[in-house]
Enzyme design. Structure first.
Site, PDB file in Angstrom:
ATOM      1  N   ASP A   1      42.037  36.979  40.532  1.00  0.00           N
ATOM      2  CA  ASP A   1      41.412  38.304  40.493  1.00  0.00           C
ATOM      3  C   ASP A   1      42.302  39.431  41.004  1.00  0.00           C
ATOM      4  O   ASP A   1      41.802  40.532  41.265  1.00  0.00           O
ATOM      5  CB  ASP A   1      40.100  38.286  41.283  1.00  0.00           C
ATOM      6  CG  ASP A   1      40.298  37.955  42.756  1.00  0.00           C
ATOM      7  OD1 ASP A   1      41.426  37.583  43.132  1.00  0.00           O
ATOM      8  OD2 ASP A   1      39.330  38.075  43.529  1.00  0.00           O
ATOM      9  N   GLU A   2      43.604  39.204  41.135  1.00  0.00           N
ATOM     10  CA  GLU A   2      44.475  40.299  41.565  1.00  0.00           C
ATOM     11  C   GLU A   2      45.879  40.110  41.011  1.00  0.00           C
ATOM     12  O   GLU A   2      46.317  38.998  40.731  1.00  0.00           O
ATOM     13  CB  GLU A   2      44.507  40.433  43.088  1.00  0.00           C
ATOM     14  CG  GLU A   2      45.044  39.245  43.816  1.00  0.00           C
ATOM     15  CD  GLU A   2      45.065  39.449  45.330  1.00  0.00           C
ATOM     16  OE1 GLU A   2      45.250  40.601  45.781  1.00  0.00           O
ATOM     17  OE2 GLU A   2      44.892  38.460  46.053  1.00  0.00           O
TER      18      GLU A   2
ATOM     19  N   ASP B   1      43.028  44.854  42.195  1.00  0.00           N
ATOM     20  CA  ASP B   1      42.175  43.807  42.766  1.00  0.00           C
ATOM     21  C   ASP B   1      40.774  43.964  42.202  1.00  0.00           C
ATOM     22  O   ASP B   1      40.164  45.042  42.294  1.00  0.00           O
ATOM     23  CB  ASP B   1      42.154  43.949  44.291  1.00  0.00           C
ATOM     24  CG  ASP B   1      41.617  42.712  44.994  1.00  0.00           C
ATOM     25  OD1 ASP B   1      41.122  41.809  44.300  1.00  0.00           O
ATOM     26  OD2 ASP B   1      41.683  42.654  46.233  1.00  0.00           O
TER      27      ASP B   1
END
Length: 418
Positions: free
Chosen positions: A135-136, A42
């Site tokens: 974003d992860e 993350d």
């Protein structure tokens, strides 16, 4: 290997309080460190981190990424979080908590470019990379030790260092025996964190946690569980499958299994689409049904484009409205057949809006697709609606004209309505 220095990647059976090679104190210790292979990565405060990377003068200042005063916070840095700012918070509340924050409009194209760079580094580690959002992602590094000449924990620590050095943002890593535990691990140590949860300790680690810590258990379900006397995951862990079904319903046994840290989902390369939607916040509150239909139509067009871009179709639609008092109204309708045409989406959601337009002032309107279905099922036509393929062709022609001459080249009259 039961210990690892995250700064110089020294591996040893035991390390003192400081690394003997580099003096670093970011030491990772766990008895299963050499055996675990499922990771959740993350990015830390991703949008804000990219902004601070590109504008070094903001490094020591709180940064909020979001819209105008009537919008919401898309992301914020940790300096702003210390002051109480959170994602999805109304902007006026965020600025009341953090009046000295630098507010920046989102630049999704730039963030996406950085995301692709990070993704490329992930895919150099293993082909089993499943992006979950911009974003992860979750990774499975099983069987890669021979390739990298190092266990997954060391490979991931090196990856985090490389992202920080080459791309200029930081990531946190959760390493565990399955996807659920990896997700819970990454939340335990942010930013620049690296947390580990082994299968044998999962139930004990999770037992004192509140029921709302499980992904997918929202506020409504938390209140329901609390009303039944379940405040912690440990209280759920003791239920048998039969008792779980009787007390918690059909999904009860699965919920209890997750409370124990059990999860058999594999890591599947490619994006796992959880939802596709589009919404907009008004400059001024709207209450009239006719006035609300114009932005709703534009959101239907936007949703149709997003479904096509992800090769998905809607099996139903969800209308989202937020009142001036920030109360959320959500209404759902099934479609007769899967579709990603704005006309079909609008025809299904319009009656939902008509029932909710009771004089209440709304500040936001949106539409989502639920459930999501494969794009190949969209607008095939049948005896009930044989014209669906022709409407799909017309919409494709409109989109082609817009791509060539601009979005205003072809417009529906309802999109101009004030």
């Amino acid at each position: 290997m039961t210990a690892l220095c995250r700064d110089c990647l020294l591996r040893d059976e035991s390390l003192p309080a400081a690394c003997p090679r580099c003096g670093g104190r970011r030491l990772l210790r766990h008895p299963d460190l050499a055996r675990l292979a499922i990771a959740h990565v993350d990015c830390d405060a991703f949008f804000a981190s990219v902004e601070k990377r590109d504008r070094p003068e903001l490094r020591a200042r709180p940064v909020i990424v979001g819209g105008g005063r009537r919008g919401v916070v898309s992301a914020c840095c940790y300096l702003a979080r210390i002051r109480g700012v959170r994602s999805a918070m109304p902007m006026f509340k965020a600025l009341a908590l953090c009046p000295d924050a630098e507010v920046i409009r989102p630049d999704l194209a730039r963030y996406s470019a950085v995301s692709r760079q990070i993704r490329a580094l992930m895919e150099a580690l293993t082909p089993l990379v499943q992006p979950l959002s911009i974003d992860e992602a979750v990774l499975d590094l099983s069987g890669t030790e021979a390739l990298h000449k190092a266990p997954p924990a060391a490979v991931l620590a090196g990856f985090a260092l490389r992202v920080e050095k080459e791309i200029g943002v930081t990531v946190s890593v959760g390493l565990a025996a399955n996807r659920l535990l990896a997700k819970l691990a990454v939340e335990r140590d942010k930013p620049r964190g690296f947390a580990v949860i082994g299968a044998g300790e999962a139930a004990a680690v999770l037992a004192p946690e509140p029921v709302g810590v499980l992904p997918g258990v929202g506020p409504v379900q938390v209140r329901r569980l609390q009303a039944l006397g379940f405040l912690t995951l440990g209280q759920l862990q003791g239920l048998s499958p039969r008792d779980a079904a009787q007390r918690l319903g059909e999904e009860g046994p699965r919920l209890v299994a997750r409370a124990r840290g059990e999860d058999d989902r594999p890591v599947r390369p490619g994006r796992e689409a959880r939802s596709v939607s589009a919404e907009t916040t008004f400059d001024q509150d709207l209450s009239d049904s006719a006035a609300l239909e114009a932005p709703l139509w534009r959101m239907c067009e936007k949703l149709a484009r997003r479904l096509k871009a992800q090769d998905l179709a809607a099996g139903g639609v969800v209308l989202k409205l937020k009142t001036a008092g920030f109360a959320i109204r959500s209404r759902h309708a099934r479609l007769a057949a899967p579709s990603r045409l704005p006309d079909t989406l609008f025809a299904a959601v319009r009656p939902l809006l008509a029932r909710e337009a009771d004089g209440t002032a709304f500040r936001l309107i949106g539409i989502g697709a639920q459930p999501l279905l494969p794009g190949a099922q969209a607008d095939q036509g049948d005896l009930v609606d044989p014209e669906a393929p022709r409407r799909a062709a017309r919409w494709a022609a409109v989109e082609a004209l817009r791509a060539r001459f601009g979005d205003k080249a072809v417009m529906r009259g309802r999109s101009l309505r004030r």
